[in-house]
Design a protein around this motif. Sequence first.
Motif, PDB file in Angstrom:
ATOM      1  N   GLU A 250     -50.630  89.002  -7.976  1.00  0.00           N
ATOM      2  CA  GLU A 250     -51.912  88.414  -7.578  1.00  0.00           C
ATOM      3  C   GLU A 250     -52.355  87.348  -8.571  1.00  0.00           C
ATOM      4  OE1 GLU A 250     -54.610  91.609  -7.202  1.00  0.00           O
ATOM      5  OE2 GLU A 250     -53.687  92.458  -5.389  1.00  0.00           O
ATOM      6  N   GLN A 251     -52.190  87.633  -9.853  1.00  0.00           N
ATOM      7  CA  GLN A 251     -52.567  86.640 -10.868  1.00  0.00           C
ATOM      8  C   GLN A 251     -51.693  85.388 -10.776  1.00  0.00           C
ATOM      9  OE1 GLN A 251     -55.186  86.876 -12.816  1.00  0.00           O
ATOM     10  NE2 GLN A 251     -54.803  84.851 -13.710  1.00  0.00           N
ATOM     11  N   ALA A 252     -50.395  85.586 -10.526  1.00  0.00           N
ATOM     12  CA  ALA A 252     -49.498  84.440 -10.372  1.00  0.00           C
ATOM     13  C   ALA A 252     -49.860  83.613  -9.146  1.00  0.00           C
ATOM     14  CB  ALA A 252     -48.053  84.930 -10.288  1.00  0.00           C
ATOM     15  N   GLN A 253     -50.277  84.295  -8.065  1.00  0.00           N
ATOM     16  CA  GLN A 253     -50.695  83.576  -6.862  1.00  0.00           C
ATOM     17  C   GLN A 253     -51.943  82.734  -7.126  1.00  0.00           C
ATOM     18  OE1 GLN A 253     -49.041  83.544  -3.932  1.00  0.00           O
ATOM     19  NE2 GLN A 253     -50.526  82.066  -3.114  1.00  0.00           N
ATOM     20  N   LYS A 254     -52.892  83.270  -7.880  1.00  0.00           N
ATOM     21  CA  LYS A 254     -54.097  82.519  -8.230  1.00  0.00           C
ATOM     22  C   LYS A 254     -53.750  81.311  -9.099  1.00  0.00           C
ATOM     23  CE  LYS A 254     -57.282  86.467  -7.993  1.00  0.00           C
ATOM     24  NZ  LYS A 254     -58.204  87.330  -8.759  1.00  0.00           N
ATOM     25  N   ASN A 255     -52.907  81.524 -10.105  1.00  0.00           N
ATOM     26  CA  ASN A 255     -52.515  80.421 -10.979  1.00  0.00           C
ATOM     27  C   ASN A 255     -51.774  79.331 -10.210  1.00  0.00           C
ATOM     28  OD1 ASN A 255     -53.619  81.786 -13.162  1.00  0.00           O
ATOM     29  ND2 ASN A 255     -51.673  82.740 -13.730  1.00  0.00           N
ATOM     30  N   PHE A 256     -50.905  79.749  -9.303  1.00  0.00           N
ATOM     31  CA  PHE A 256     -50.150  78.779  -8.500  1.00  0.00           C
ATOM     32  C   PHE A 256     -51.079  77.958  -7.611  1.00  0.00           C
ATOM     33  CE2 PHE A 256     -48.280  78.004  -4.290  1.00  0.00           C
ATOM     34  CZ  PHE A 256     -47.345  77.046  -4.642  1.00  0.00           C
ATOM     35  N   GLN A 257     -52.043  78.620  -7.002  1.00  0.00           N
ATOM     36  CA  GLN A 257     -52.970  77.905  -6.129  1.00  0.00           C
ATOM     37  C   GLN A 257     -53.813  76.901  -6.916  1.00  0.00           C
ATOM     38  OE1 GLN A 257     -52.843  78.199  -2.908  1.00  0.00           O
ATOM     39  NE2 GLN A 257     -54.489  76.718  -2.518  1.00  0.00           N
ATOM     40  N   SER A 258     -54.243  77.299  -8.110  1.00  0.00           N
ATOM     41  CA  SER A 258     -55.021  76.384  -8.955  1.00  0.00           C
ATOM     42  C   SER A 258     -54.183  75.178  -9.379  1.00  0.00           C
ATOM     43  CB  SER A 258     -55.536  77.134 -10.182  1.00  0.00           C
ATOM     44  OG  SER A 258     -56.186  76.260 -11.063  1.00  0.00           O
ATOM     45  N   GLN A 259     -52.949  75.422  -9.793  1.00  0.00           N
ATOM     46  CA  GLN A 259     -52.073  74.323 -10.194  1.00  0.00           C
ATOM     47  C   GLN A 259     -51.706  73.427  -9.011  1.00  0.00           C
ATOM     48  OE1 GLN A 259     -51.192  73.470 -13.231  1.00  0.00           O
ATOM     49  NE2 GLN A 259     -52.308  75.186 -14.138  1.00  0.00           N
ATOM     50  N   ARG A 260     -51.585  74.015  -7.834  1.00  0.00           N
ATOM     51  CA  ARG A 260     -51.259  73.230  -6.659  1.00  0.00           C
ATOM     52  C   ARG A 260     -52.392  72.277  -6.301  1.00  0.00           C
ATOM     53  NH1 ARG A 260     -49.536  75.679  -0.716  1.00  0.00           N
ATOM     54  NH2 ARG A 260     -49.155  73.666   0.298  1.00  0.00           N
ATOM     55  N   GLU A 261     -53.632  72.736  -6.350  1.00  0.00           N
ATOM     56  CA  GLU A 261     -54.772  71.867  -6.069  1.00  0.00           C
ATOM     57  C   GLU A 261     -54.873  70.742  -7.094  1.00  0.00           C
ATOM     58  OE1 GLU A 261     -58.110  74.430  -6.006  1.00  0.00           O
ATOM     59  OE2 GLU A 261     -57.572  75.407  -4.091  1.00  0.00           O
ATOM     60  N   ARG A 262     -54.639  71.083  -8.342  1.00  0.00           N
ATOM     61  CA  ARG A 262     -54.675  70.071  -9.393  1.00  0.00           C
ATOM     62  C   ARG A 262     -53.567  69.034  -9.200  1.00  0.00           C
ATOM     63  NH1 ARG A 262     -53.228  71.282 -15.676  1.00  0.00           N
ATOM     64  NH2 ARG A 262     -53.803  69.249 -16.556  1.00  0.00           N
ATOM     65  N   TYR A 263     -52.380  69.480  -8.882  1.00  0.00           N
ATOM     66  CA  TYR A 263     -51.246  68.577  -8.676  1.00  0.00           C
ATOM     67  C   TYR A 263     -51.488  67.647  -7.489  1.00  0.00           C
ATOM     68  CZ  TYR A 263     -46.753  67.183  -6.691  1.00  0.00           C
ATOM     69  OH  TYR A 263     -45.733  66.469  -6.120  1.00  0.00           O
ATOM     70  N   GLU A 264     -51.978  68.176  -6.389  1.00  0.00           N
ATOM     71  CA  GLU A 264     -52.215  67.356  -5.212  1.00  0.00           C
ATOM     72  C   GLU A 264     -53.307  66.320  -5.457  1.00  0.00           C
ATOM     73  OE1 GLU A 264     -53.059  70.086  -2.119  1.00  0.00           O
ATOM     74  OE2 GLU A 264     -50.953  70.618  -1.750  1.00  0.00           O
TER      75      GLU A 264
END
Length: 332
Positions: A250-264
């Motif tokens: 769950e923590q990895a999913q949250k981190n991935f989603q945050s990094q994905r928004e930042r990257y986009e």
Amino acid sequence: MAVVEQGGSISMASGTTEEETPPKEVNSDGNCKEDNTAEAPTEATIEVTMETEKSKDLPATSQKPISGTVVVQGNSNTPASEKLQRVRSWSISKYKCTRQALSEKLGRGSRTVDLDLERRLELLKDNRQRYDHMTKLAQTLANQLAQLTVTQKSLGDAFSELSVKSPSLYAEFGMNAEAQRFLAKSGETLTEAINTFTSDLNTLINKTIEDTMSNARQYEAIRIEYDAYRVDLEDLNLGPRDPKTLPKLEQAQKNFQSQRERYEKVRDDLSVKVKLLQENKVKVLHNHLWLLHSAVAAHSLSCHHFLVQNMQQAGEHFSSPDTGTPSWLEKS
């Protein structure tokens, strides 16, 4: 216990009551006058009682001066545990990014690629190198023209001196002096135009394009960080799922989603900036290349026109009959 006023001082007596003669006033003629105020002890008692009650209400303050080392306590809003947690998170993020970058260089890791943006960035990088090379060549040409104009001025001055000292060749030396001076003056104008061209190109290359390339490097760093968290999430998804790994997932999913928004967000901003730079670059280069061509054409045409006129004057001068002194061979 009784409270007694005596000579402006107050004394406390316990056990027995002590009566005291009321104070007397002395007149100007030396006679004493008794004070008939019978309620003086009572008023004194009230006064003392009020002062005592007031003194009880006042807080006790220390009269000792502050000396020595003073210890100032830090802000408790940022304890050491929070600082350590931030350092730990930063270290983990840097480790993941370094691992991802090394795996990409070794050809073992996968990376996210935006084909359109990558193509435009490569083209921009190649164009910047070519523009920089062109600017250096133009600056070299400007420096050589500046040296040429200095030499032409010196040559024109030498022709002028010889025209004065050689009366028989006055016209020939004079025409060459005028030609070299005109060429030097026209060369200075062309040199200024080339210097303006190189200055504007340096601004385009080292400021405008460099700013976009800096954003591209920032985008690449964020892309590596995004891929690192993406790979971490993929590894956790491939592993077993039990009560111990679910919180990590769950923590990895949250981190991935945050990094994905930042990257986009960074990718979209960079894409817009590259498009605007391309349009601005075309306009700037169109204007400056046209101005440079006009300066070169004006220099060449003015020199050609002057030299044609100069040659016509020389032809008229040399075609006229020579009225000078005869040669010594003719005299003999």
